[in-house]
Design an enzyme around this catalytic site. Sequence first.
Site, PDB file in Angstrom:
ATOM      1  N   LYS A   1       0.277   0.943   2.114  1.00 16.25           N
ATOM      2  CA  LYS A   1      -0.935   0.483   2.791  1.00 16.25           C
ATOM      3  C   LYS A   1      -1.651  -0.565   1.946  1.00 16.25           C
ATOM      4  O   LYS A   1      -2.083  -1.606   2.443  1.00 16.25           O
ATOM      5  CB  LYS A   1      -1.855   1.680   3.028  1.00 16.25           C
TER       6      LYS A   1
ATOM      7  N   TYR B   1     -15.832  -8.397 -22.426  1.00 20.58           N
ATOM      8  CA  TYR B   1     -16.212  -7.050 -22.851  1.00 20.58           C
ATOM      9  C   TYR B   1     -17.449  -7.165 -23.723  1.00 20.58           C
ATOM     10  O   TYR B   1     -18.266  -8.065 -23.537  1.00 20.58           O
ATOM     11  CB  TYR B   1     -15.012  -6.361 -23.526  1.00 20.58           C
TER      12      TYR B   1
END
Length: 392
Positions: free
Chosen positions: A96, A41
């Site tokens: 899916k 970060y």
Amino acid sequence: MGVPEALPHDSDPAFPLHHGGKIEVRPTVRIRDAEGLSLAYTPGVARVSQAIAADPSLAYDLTWKANTVLVVSDGTAVLGLGDIGPEAALPVMEGKALLFKEFANVDAVPMCLDCTDTDAIVETVVRMAPAFGGVNLEDISAPRCFEIERRLQEQLDIPIFHDDQHGTAIVVTAALINAAAVSQRTLADLRVVVSGAGAAGVAVTNMLIDSGIGDIAVADSKGLVHPNRAGLTAVKADLAARTNRAGIEGPIEAAMAGADVFIGVSAGRVEEEWIANMAPDCIVFALANPDPEIAPELAGKHAAVVATGRSDYPNQINNVLAFPGVFRGALDVRATAITPRMKVAAAEAVAGAVGPDLAPDFIVPSPFNPRVAVEVAGRVAAAARADGVAQI
């Protein structure tokens, strides 16, 4: 207080499996100290962002983009359930995403949209697309699905794939290649009748034409599609111009007489007599799910090969044989689109995966055969390079 009344799903094993959802996000790096935090970060991430701002293609190397697909639905055509809305569609889209990961190590994010307007769906997906390497459209009703896919592919430089169309078409084509081979025929020898002119029927027809089918006719709820029929939509008019060379008019059974192949991708019922009137050694793909257009046992009295969309009969036409490997191959070469040649290559790979075990009751490989996705990915990647849509 009395004992709470049991809910209808308490004894259904599907519900515990879905508890809490079927997928999650996990980190690929671990942060264990201040140095790691400063790299993953701020401030370290700023340097990476600046590099991507100067060269957006670096997003493929420095973010999840290269291996992540957006799975998009509006919940209007979910499985055999129809228009059930975005929340109810979410378990299917999670499934899916699970299959993408399990079968091809492709990360996928399910996104169910609370809108059905074509313009709104296109705009929404376009705005989300920078974070993804491809888009899998799922369970969007026809005819909107055709325009949504077309417009997205025109506006984006990543693969757009409507699985209800193209995944079905790939596996049907693969199965038909092998069904023909079992009876010493090729696709060019076959006259086919397709029941259904929705998303799957149109895509199956187009792909069989691309694969060199002998002749093919399409029927919808009003009968056979032909140029003389009034009131055709633009999609069906296009089909009429490219199919039914014999010019057969009337109900579907008129075309089935003497036909080599019946492919059902609708809920329309088929009578045993119609199958009996087909050509010797005919092929029947009754793919409506959960209730095939004709019971496989009845079709099997007259057909040399029978396939369904169900897992409790031989020769299940299952899209999981196609879409994981198709996206794996497309992502591997950073394809900008999925071309007709890439789909045909996928079908040939699925057909070839059956190998020497080919038989009337084994015309498609098991979805658990680990070679299927690998073979499909390799053939799709090669076709992408041949078609000039590969970027690496």
